[in-house]
Write a protein that holds these residues in place. Structure first.
Motif, PDB file in Angstrom:
ATOM      1  N   VAL A 140      80.052  33.047  77.738  1.00  0.00           N
ATOM      2  CA  VAL A 140      78.866  33.876  77.980  1.00  0.00           C
ATOM      3  C   VAL A 140      77.595  33.091  77.676  1.00  0.00           C
ATOM      4  O   VAL A 140      76.608  33.166  78.423  1.00  0.00           O
ATOM      5  CB  VAL A 140      78.934  35.158  77.122  1.00  0.00           C
ATOM      6  CG1 VAL A 140      77.594  35.889  77.146  1.00  0.00           C
ATOM      7  CG2 VAL A 140      80.041  36.069  77.618  1.00  0.00           C
ATOM      8  N   ASP A 141      77.594  32.328  76.589  1.00  0.00           N
ATOM      9  CA  ASP A 141      76.426  31.527  76.219  1.00  0.00           C
ATOM     10  C   ASP A 141      76.064  30.538  77.324  1.00  0.00           C
ATOM     11  O   ASP A 141      74.888  30.338  77.637  1.00  0.00           O
ATOM     12  CB  ASP A 141      76.690  30.766  74.917  1.00  0.00           C
ATOM     13  CG  ASP A 141      76.523  31.639  73.685  1.00  0.00           C
ATOM     14  OD1 ASP A 141      75.784  32.630  73.766  1.00  0.00           O
ATOM     15  OD2 ASP A 141      77.125  31.325  72.651  1.00  0.00           O
ATOM     16  N   ILE A 142      77.080  29.897  77.903  1.00  0.00           N
ATOM     17  CA  ILE A 142      76.835  28.926  78.976  1.00  0.00           C
ATOM     18  C   ILE A 142      76.170  29.621  80.162  1.00  0.00           C
ATOM     19  O   ILE A 142      75.178  29.128  80.718  1.00  0.00           O
ATOM     20  CB  ILE A 142      78.160  28.267  79.406  1.00  0.00           C
ATOM     21  CG1 ILE A 142      78.678  27.357  78.291  1.00  0.00           C
ATOM     22  CG2 ILE A 142      77.972  27.469  80.696  1.00  0.00           C
ATOM     23  CD1 ILE A 142      80.047  26.763  78.579  1.00  0.00           C
ATOM     24  N   MET A 143      76.701  30.766  80.541  1.00  0.00           N
ATOM     25  CA  MET A 143      76.138  31.496  81.680  1.00  0.00           C
ATOM     26  C   MET A 143      74.726  31.996  81.370  1.00  0.00           C
ATOM     27  O   MET A 143      73.819  31.881  82.206  1.00  0.00           O
ATOM     28  CB  MET A 143      77.046  32.680  82.031  1.00  0.00           C
ATOM     29  CG  MET A 143      76.567  33.501  83.209  1.00  0.00           C
ATOM     30  SD  MET A 143      77.718  34.822  83.636  1.00  0.00           S
ATOM     31  CE  MET A 143      77.640  35.804  82.128  1.00  0.00           C
ATOM     32  N   PHE A 144      74.532  32.543  80.177  1.00  0.00           N
ATOM     33  CA  PHE A 144      73.256  33.130  79.789  1.00  0.00           C
ATOM     34  C   PHE A 144      72.131  32.101  79.820  1.00  0.00           C
ATOM     35  O   PHE A 144      71.079  32.318  80.432  1.00  0.00           O
ATOM     36  CB  PHE A 144      73.407  33.732  78.391  1.00  0.00           C
ATOM     37  CG  PHE A 144      72.148  34.359  77.848  1.00  0.00           C
ATOM     38  CD1 PHE A 144      71.474  35.334  78.552  1.00  0.00           C
ATOM     39  CD2 PHE A 144      71.654  33.980  76.614  1.00  0.00           C
ATOM     40  CE1 PHE A 144      70.319  35.927  78.047  1.00  0.00           C
ATOM     41  CE2 PHE A 144      70.508  34.558  76.091  1.00  0.00           C
ATOM     42  CZ  PHE A 144      69.836  35.532  76.816  1.00  0.00           C
ATOM     43  N   THR A 145      72.363  30.946  79.179  1.00  0.00           N
ATOM     44  CA  THR A 145      71.294  29.942  79.114  1.00  0.00           C
ATOM     45  C   THR A 145      71.126  29.205  80.444  1.00  0.00           C
ATOM     46  O   THR A 145      70.013  28.814  80.794  1.00  0.00           O
ATOM     47  CB  THR A 145      71.577  28.943  77.975  1.00  0.00           C
ATOM     48  OG1 THR A 145      70.421  28.120  77.781  1.00  0.00           O
ATOM     49  CG2 THR A 145      72.767  28.057  78.266  1.00  0.00           C
ATOM     50  N   THR A 146      72.203  29.055  81.212  1.00  0.00           N
ATOM     51  CA  THR A 146      72.102  28.380  82.509  1.00  0.00           C
ATOM     52  C   THR A 146      71.254  29.190  83.479  1.00  0.00           C
ATOM     53  O   THR A 146      70.473  28.627  84.259  1.00  0.00           O
ATOM     54  CB  THR A 146      73.503  28.146  83.103  1.00  0.00           C
ATOM     55  OG1 THR A 146      74.237  27.272  82.242  1.00  0.00           O
ATOM     56  CG2 THR A 146      73.404  27.524  84.494  1.00  0.00           C
TER      57      THR A 146
END
Length: 317
Positions: A70-76
């Motif tokens: 989720v963190d990868i998707m959120f910041t990307t």
């Protein structure tokens, strides 16, 4: 700039102007790029370590792996736009690309909130019911909860993306630093007030619904830990509770500041709103993998074993 009438069907691209009035674009872009790369490195490390070590295929680690994804998707969803604007000088984003980034960013926002709720639930069961933990929260149930959280997020944000896609646009200019729902609604040539209802409903559910449950869960954990004998085990448990609460604070603090300031009548200018957006986008994905990698001895131990098996050899001069 003269306003030209556009509709959602013939807008070719949006122009991001949120950084125009700020100095040191390259320095700011380099900082965001560094933070983005560190967030990707930390989250990817956690995912790789947990997925390759069968000893970590347990509910808590599955939830950590989900949070990392989720963190990868959120910041990307946000960082790639800001890096492109600041470092490459490319301030234009195509209509479809902008809409897809709205979806990705807000899906990450919703699923991160739900991921934190699931992790609070996991720790509550583990500490309050340690003897029954393995039967209450199995891997299958943890995976089911993760899937349900993603389906809820896709349903909620899919509705927002559909609303945004139906609007006519008066000018292809976004005054914020990346594409999100608020920015794209304000770019439309409609009264934005009626279009805040669904987003406000989702925000109320996440903030007024999920946050109290998370706080109650960790409050119960603290109460349970305080009742334990003053032993090393009790101290480790308390440190675990604190470390799990840090990601909650980093995720909710910018939102809380924005809501509280608005409620007391403080009007944030565009620069202050953009600053809060950048902080809320970069800080949680930076903190989360660091907390779980450094605090969790099993993940930390696996990482150290990998480095010991693959030492960096000095180059021959």
């Amino acid at each position: 700039m003269s306003l030209v009438n556009f509709t959602g069907q013939n807008v070719v691209e949006f122009t991001i102007t949120g950084f125009d009035h700020l100095p040191y674009h390259k320095l700011m872009g380099a900082g965001i790029l560094l933070a983005y790369c560190l967030a990707l490195l930390g989250s990817t490390t956690n995912i790789c370590v947990i997925s390759t070590d069968r000893r970590l295929h347990r509910p808590m680690y599955l939830l950590i792996c989900n949070l990392a994804l989720v963190d990868i998707m959120f910041t990307t969803g946000a960082s790639t736009t800001m890096i492109s604007v600041l470092l490459a000088g490319d301030k234009t984003v195509s209509y479809r690309s902008c809409l897809s980034r709205v979806f990705i960013y807000h899906l990450g926002d919703v699923t991160q909130c739900l991921a934190l709720s699931l992790m609070a639930l996991d720790r509550t069961v583990a500490i309050s019911e340690p003897l029954r933990y393995a039967t209450i929260l199995t891997n299958q149930r943890a995976c089911l909860l993760i899937v349900v959280s993603w389906l809820l997020g896709i349903g909620c944000i899919g509705k927002l993306a559909y609303i945004a896609d139906q609007l006519p646009y008066c000018q292809p200019v976004i005054k914020y630093v990346f594409c999100d729902y608020a920015a794209i609604i304000r770019a439309a040539c409609v009264d934005p007030e009626p279009y805040w209802f669904v987003s406000s409903l989702i925000g109320t559910w996440l903030f007024a619904g999920q946050l109290p449950l998370i706080l109650l869960s960790y409050g119960k954990l603290v109460f349970t830990v305080l009742r334990l004998p003053s032993t090393e085990k009790g101290g480790r448990t308390f440190r675990t509770v604190i470390s799990h609460f840090i990601p909650v604070v980093s995720f909710y603090a910018p939102k809380t500041v924005s809501i509280l300031l608005t409620r007391v009548g403080v009007t944030l200018n565009l620069t202050e709103r953009n600053a809060l957006l950048i902080i809320s986008t970069l800080v949680p994905p930076l903190i989360n993998p660091t907390v779980y990698c450094l605090q969790n001895k099993e993940i930390r131990g696996t990482v150290l074993r990998i480095f010991r098996r693959n030492p960096v050899l000095p180059s021959k001069g």
